[in-house]
Scaffold this motif. Structure first.
Motif, PDB file in Angstrom:
ATOM      1  N   LEU A   1       0.821  -1.209   0.000  1.00  0.00           N
ATOM      2  CA  LEU A   1       0.000   0.000   0.000  1.00  0.00           C
ATOM      3  C   LEU A   1       0.857   1.262   0.000  1.00  0.00           C
ATOM      4  CD1 LEU A   1      -2.874  -0.960   2.478  1.00  0.00           C
ATOM      5  CD2 LEU A   1      -3.044  -0.665   0.005  1.00  0.00           C
ATOM      6  N   THR A   2       1.930   1.264   0.755  1.00  0.00           N
ATOM      7  CA  THR A   2       2.743   2.480   0.844  1.00  0.00           C
ATOM      8  C   THR A   2       3.665   2.660  -0.350  1.00  0.00           C
ATOM      9  OG1 THR A   2       4.342   1.263   2.218  1.00  0.00           O
ATOM     10  CG2 THR A   2       2.687   2.595   3.355  1.00  0.00           C
ATOM     11  N   GLU A   3       4.170   1.544  -0.906  1.00  0.00           N
ATOM     12  CA  GLU A   3       5.141   1.659  -1.984  1.00  0.00           C
ATOM     13  C   GLU A   3       4.534   1.527  -3.381  1.00  0.00           C
ATOM     14  OE1 GLU A   3       8.286  -1.124  -1.344  1.00  0.00           O
ATOM     15  OE2 GLU A   3       8.728  -0.409   0.686  1.00  0.00           O
ATOM     16  N   ARG A   4       3.331   0.904  -3.467  1.00  0.00           N
ATOM     17  CA  ARG A   4       2.750   0.640  -4.792  1.00  0.00           C
ATOM     18  C   ARG A   4       1.341   1.192  -4.934  1.00  0.00           C
ATOM     19  NH1 ARG A   4       7.500  -0.287  -7.024  1.00  0.00           N
ATOM     20  NH2 ARG A   4       8.618  -1.988  -6.020  1.00  0.00           N
ATOM     21  N   ILE A   5       1.043   2.262  -4.207  1.00  0.00           N
ATOM     22  CA  ILE A   5      -0.312   2.815  -4.257  1.00  0.00           C
ATOM     23  C   ILE A   5      -0.675   3.272  -5.667  1.00  0.00           C
ATOM     24  CG2 ILE A   5       0.488   5.117  -3.621  1.00  0.00           C
ATOM     25  CD1 ILE A   5      -2.878   3.421  -2.731  1.00  0.00           C
ATOM     26  N   ASP A   6       0.333   3.636  -6.475  1.00  0.00           N
ATOM     27  CA  ASP A   6       0.042   4.088  -7.840  1.00  0.00           C
ATOM     28  C   ASP A   6      -0.626   2.994  -8.666  1.00  0.00           C
ATOM     29  OD1 ASP A   6       1.102   6.518  -7.254  1.00  0.00           O
ATOM     30  OD2 ASP A   6       3.055   6.136  -8.153  1.00  0.00           O
ATOM     31  N   LEU A   7      -0.388   1.734  -8.299  1.00  0.00           N
ATOM     32  CA  LEU A   7      -1.023   0.637  -9.025  1.00  0.00           C
ATOM     33  C   LEU A   7      -2.527   0.612  -8.777  1.00  0.00           C
ATOM     34  CD1 LEU A   7       1.505  -2.271  -8.368  1.00  0.00           C
ATOM     35  CD2 LEU A   7       1.282  -0.879 -10.419  1.00  0.00           C
ATOM     36  N   LEU A   8      -2.931   1.079  -7.601  1.00  0.00           N
ATOM     37  CA  LEU A   8      -4.351   1.058  -7.252  1.00  0.00           C
ATOM     38  C   LEU A   8      -5.071   2.341  -7.656  1.00  0.00           C
ATOM     39  CD1 LEU A   8      -4.216  -0.511  -3.657  1.00  0.00           C
ATOM     40  CD2 LEU A   8      -5.025  -1.604  -5.757  1.00  0.00           C
ATOM     41  N   ALA A   9      -4.315   3.347  -8.043  1.00  0.00           N
ATOM     42  CA  ALA A   9      -4.921   4.643  -8.345  1.00  0.00           C
ATOM     43  C   ALA A   9      -6.045   4.579  -9.381  1.00  0.00           C
ATOM     44  CB  ALA A   9      -3.844   5.634  -8.787  1.00  0.00           C
ATOM     45  N   PRO A  10      -5.938   3.749 -10.447  1.00  0.00           N
ATOM     46  CA  PRO A  10      -7.035   3.723 -11.421  1.00  0.00           C
ATOM     47  C   PRO A  10      -8.360   3.229 -10.846  1.00  0.00           C
ATOM     48  CG  PRO A  10      -5.025   2.818 -12.374  1.00  0.00           C
ATOM     49  CD  PRO A  10      -4.780   2.960 -10.905  1.00  0.00           C
TER      50      PRO A  10
END
Length: 357
Positions: A126-135
């Motif tokens: 969640l902290t390092e890969r939040i950009d993956l969930l942004a869409p």
């Protein structure tokens, strides 16, 4: 183990089928590293055997990043897999093609989100890969780097959320509640004259936002209602007294009450040490609740010593007045103002049973 592998492959194939059905796909590329790539090959094989209209390819994440296939384009589907959830090369490939998430069914996104939340390393993901969930969760992405500007908070909003998710049991309803419990903080943020941040109304606003998110991702009604209930209550103060605990148990029910305590504990673990004393308060709330349940305390109208038939025998006609009297009696019992005994309750209501002719 054999059944688990079959289920894994079946899930992969169904995910690809859903994505292919959602748009015109001509190429499917399977991308991962090491053992994660190996688990994708059965899906690749089945897809090749079942359809001639779609071509497939398997790539390591590094190959895909450095030398992507020439036919990669709008009619391509990229399937990525990371068993740890944070393989750097695979994450980089996902970031490059994250817009493809919009073509995956909401139900599939929800299922994968739950697996991520209940899996290992969720805090780091969640902290390092939040950009993956942004869409699919743009509301959550707004927490990234959000300074809460409060002495009791040592983390950014997203870091706090990730810590709370990790601290709660890996149960879908609980992890979803932890993920979304502060979803409205950026929208509700204000600064006082001293420069201290506040988030007035964020539980209620957060429950509304969570409801919209869970509807968008097609979560079932029971999950959506429970998650929003927990979010709405997560910041409410429950005094560590028997009457206050009984009132909360009455309004929430046993299961939701203990889930709320779990969320409060997790929320607290994502805050500064200065607030860690609250864990002792939650211990006391749990003790009082279990004591009330063990003693068979009256917590609902069903266990009240009087009911509609009792009031009818006292000359009260069915209707709003009777309902109001029963609610008043229950509140008095919950507050410890009167014992849960028929005569005591009737005396409190100023009633007496009439003799039948």
């Amino acid at each position: 183990m054999h059944e688990e592998k079959i289920a894994l492959v079946d899930g992969q194939v169904k995910a690809v089928q859903q994505a292919v059905a959602a748009r015109a796909v001509e190429n499917v590329y399977f991308v991962a590293c090491g053992g994660s790539l190996a688990t994708l090959y059965p899906g690749k094989y089945i897809l090749e055997r079942e359809t001639a209209a779609v071509s497939t390819g398997a790539y390591t994440a590094a190959e895909f990043l450095n030398d992507p296939p020439a036919r990669l384009g709008e009619k391509s589907l990229v399937v990525l897999n990371s068993q740890s959830g944070g393989t750097p090369e695979t994450a980089a490939a996902a970031l490059r093609h994250r817009e493809a998430l919009g073509a995956v069914s909401a139900e599939r996104v929800a299922a994968e989100l739950v697996k991520l939340l209940c899996g290992a390393g969720v805090r780091r993901v969640l902290t390092e890969r939040i950009d993956l969930l942004a869409p699919v969760l743009p509301e959550l992405a707004l927490q990234k780097g959000f300074d809460q500007r409060h002495p009791c908070h040592i983390y950014t909003a997203l870091e706090h959320t990730a810590a709370a998710v990790e601290a709660i049991a890996p149960v879908p309803v609980l992890r979803l509640a932890a993920l979304l419990h502060d979803i409205a903080k950026p929208a509700c943020f204000t600064l006082d004259a001293e420069g201290v941040g506040h988030f007035y109304g964020h539980p209620e606003r957060g429950a509304e936002m969570a409801d919209a998110i869970l509807r968008r991702l097609r979560f079932d009604t029971a999950t959506r209602e429970r998650v929003t209930l927990l979010i709405r209550w997560h910041d409410r103060v429950i005094e560590p007294t028997a009457p206050a605990v009984c009132r909360a148990l009455s309004r929430l029910g046993e299961e939701a009450f203990f889930q709320l305590l779990a969320l409060k504990r997790a929320d607290n673990f994502g805050q500064g040490e200065v607030l860690r004393y609250r864990q002792r308060e939650y211990d006391e709330l749990e003790r009082l609740a279990r004591e009330a349940i063990a003693e068979g305390q009256c917590l609902s109208l069903r266990s009240l010593a009087v009911n509609g038939d009792t009031l009818r025998r006292c000359g009260v006609a069915p209707g709003p007045e009777m309902g109001g009297m029963l609610d008043s009696a229950l509140r008095a019992v919950l507050d410890g103002e009167v014992p849960n005994e028929k005569n005591a309750i009737l005396a409190r209501l100023g009633l007496s049973e009439q003799e039948e002719n």
